[in-house]
Design an enzyme around this catalytic site. Sequence first.
Site, PDB file in Angstrom:
ATOM      1  N   LEU A 150     -33.771   8.848 -28.105  1.00 24.18           N
ATOM      2  CA  LEU A 150     -33.087   7.367 -28.317  1.00 24.18           C
ATOM      3  C   LEU A 150     -31.612   7.527 -27.687  1.00 24.18           C
ATOM      4  O   LEU A 150     -30.790   8.489 -28.365  1.00 24.18           O
ATOM      5  CB  LEU A 150     -32.995   6.748 -29.765  1.00 24.18           C
ATOM      6  CG  LEU A 150     -33.963   6.257 -30.236  1.00 24.18           C
ATOM      7  CD1 LEU A 150     -35.347   6.933 -30.129  1.00 24.18           C
ATOM      8  CD2 LEU A 150     -33.872   5.720 -31.611  1.00 24.18           C
ATOM      9  N   ASP A 153     -28.094  11.366 -23.347  1.00 25.78           N
ATOM     10  CA  ASP A 153     -27.005  11.376 -22.180  1.00 25.78           C
ATOM     11  C   ASP A 153     -27.652  11.166 -20.750  1.00 25.78           C
ATOM     12  O   ASP A 153     -28.785  11.642 -20.575  1.00 25.78           O
ATOM     13  CB  ASP A 153     -26.584  12.925 -22.182  1.00 25.78           C
ATOM     14  CG  ASP A 153     -25.783  13.105 -23.481  1.00 25.78           C
ATOM     15  OD1 ASP A 153     -25.644  12.071 -24.310  1.00 25.78           O
ATOM     16  OD2 ASP A 153     -25.698  14.243 -23.843  1.00 25.78           O
TER      17      ASP A 153
END
Length: 253
Positions: A150, A153
Amino acid sequence: MLGNEANSTFSKTTGLPRKRFYRARAHSNPLSDSHFPVPISPSQVDYSVHYPQLFPFSDQKAIVSQKIQFADIGCGFGGLLISLATLYPETIMIGMELRDKVTEYVKERILALRVSNPGQYQNVSVVRTNSMKYIPNYFEKGQLSKMFFLFPDPHFKEKNHRRRVISMHLLDEYAYVLSVGGIIYTVTDVEELGEWMRKCLEDHPMFEPLSNEELEADPVVKLLTVATEEGQKVARNEGQTFQAIFRRIVPSL
């Protein structure tokens, strides 16, 4: 008194740790070396450390029959884990986070919730580790039924794409630890990254997308954009999210 409360790492109202004392950099380099213990193999993961009420004796780790089934990769401050812990109270799950301060926050959060909610949150834990390097050290072949990625980066620069947590070679490892029928959930607010993750999953022979009907029926899907701090921030800013949710399959010959 107000001064003491302001300096306390725990809220007197909720009993939970205060995030501002555990802030860390938003991004970490997963290719750098960090110093933390890593189990030699999944059989060496000490379940008694993570789930003391479920597995009170450390010598049970080698013979434990009930194992971790959900893994939240890069779990951040643990919002999804906390939601899943009560939605699936019989399922053991773990968050994996590279940043040490954030990991410590999630640990304290879980411990506080266990104290204030006796009998609950015993099925959830967190570990500081680099999941891009050590997934096979924690999970056996076909062990997991759900994996979550979720708001990972984005690593915008092309030279840093190798740092992305979803890639073709890493999907090989995820496919190894996922059971057939297991689900991999991804979501981001970065359109280019969303397209990247979807394309990687579409191109991999061991994954297929869930149908719209399956997505509608899955209670987890509804949590992806509301349970985490990042998801809530996107919602406040009325931003858009991009999901790619795929099932682990047996590739056709």
